[in-house]
Design an enzyme around this catalytic site. Sequence first.
Site, PDB file in Angstrom:
ATOM      1  N   ASP A 139      30.362  37.310  38.911  1.00  0.00           N
ATOM      2  CA  ASP A 139      30.576  37.414  37.467  1.00  0.00           C
ATOM      3  C   ASP A 139      31.211  38.750  37.118  1.00  0.00           C
ATOM      4  OD1 ASP A 139      30.522  37.140  34.738  1.00  0.00           O
ATOM      5  OD2 ASP A 139      28.340  37.359  34.550  1.00  0.00           O
ATOM      6  N   ASP A 163      37.125  36.795  32.750  1.00  0.00           N
ATOM      7  CA  ASP A 163      35.696  36.649  33.045  1.00  0.00           C
ATOM      8  C   ASP A 163      35.484  35.533  34.069  1.00  0.00           C
ATOM      9  OD1 ASP A 163      32.966  36.482  33.100  1.00  0.00           O
ATOM     10  OD2 ASP A 163      32.721  35.937  30.993  1.00  0.00           O
TER      11      ASP A 163
END
Length: 432
Positions: free
Chosen positions: A88, A285
């Site tokens: 992430d 992201d």
Amino acid sequence: MKRVKVGLWLWALVLFMGLCTTISSAAFLENRHRRKSTHPVPGTSSFELNRVGSSVVFPIHGNVYPIGFYNVTLNIGQPPKPYFLDPDTGSDLTWLQCDAPCVQCTETPHPLYRPSNDLVGCRDPLCIALHLPGTPKCDNPEQCDYEVEYADGGSSLGVLVKDAFYFNSTKGDQLKPRLALGCGYDQVPGSSHPLPLDGVLGLGRGKTSIVSQLHSQGLMRNVVGHCLSGRGGGFLFFGDNVYDSSRVDWTPMSSDYLKHYSPGSAELRFDGKPTGLKNLLTVFDSGSSYTYLTSQAYQTLTFLIKRELPRKVLREATDDQTLPLCWKGKRPFKRVSDVRKYFKPLALDFTTGGKTKTYELPPEAYLIVSSKGNVCLGILNGSEIGLQNSNIIGDISMQDKMVIYDNEKQMIGWASANCDKLPKTSSFSIGW
């Protein structure tokens, strides 16, 4: 959420563990339906090594659809044990679901992590950095409490510990640094199904991210990158010697958004033509499976797409709940290439200092084919999940590209790449 004070009983636990084994001294995340994927990704990459400095490379498993998530395997602890982590770039902290003991944990593919006896103190620089712009509540000075929350309502509550991480570098060395990670003893699943993963691999810009910690120990440059294949899988890397920088399009990271990998504001083009959508704050992201636009941008884009589609060939599939907007044809589609001729390419233009860099989005970068054989739009309305003014470039729009975040030069780069194969090195090995 009530914070559990774990200092004394955590110490008791690890002292007991020490008798048995040898022990040395968040984010944008949307509502995802994720399941475990463990298929290997062998081979080589078309990128050549610079062979300067050290890097580590990990195969990535999973896909945008139908699995809905990616994971990498890290070996942590003494002795090292494998854990599946969600990579992430939208959050900093790496954490594992932890038997300290666990108050609430979700399903995991491996036994819960048993913490080391090396607690991070409340006044430690890493603890202070983790709580910025606030300050940690030092109810127990010997431990650093944390709580991370994600956009889908999921969260992890725990304490910071340090433990050994094991990496094979591209130079053939075995790295065994002690790094800080979260021992998560209380997890709340988000509105999506609980992720069957051991934890999250935080790759953000903060000091607590794994790559920042490796850099602070002088082991490699503070660079992280990934290459996601449109066919599933791919690879993740730390360090800068797995790509040719001259073949990468680079644009500066925005100095206004220090917590996320943002190239600043973009202008959206549709089929090479201006859409009138400008000043779109954009964030990369990898924790987001799909791409999100603000409500205005989303409405404009869907209008343009629908206007161009041949109604005799495609019509909306309102009975397909895979994604908010799907279309069916005269017969089921098998792959995006079956319909790409009906959809136009998109592009995001980033202009800094009079120079414009373009991030191309062909139909494959924003469409999926559902299990019902319909084609669905993988760009969603971010305003509906509280993203406000942010536009998120998710995994679907980063497929078949090498995307690089150079934290030292404060640059983001991308290049088309064959992401099916790992970078070729003479000494690279996977596994322990």
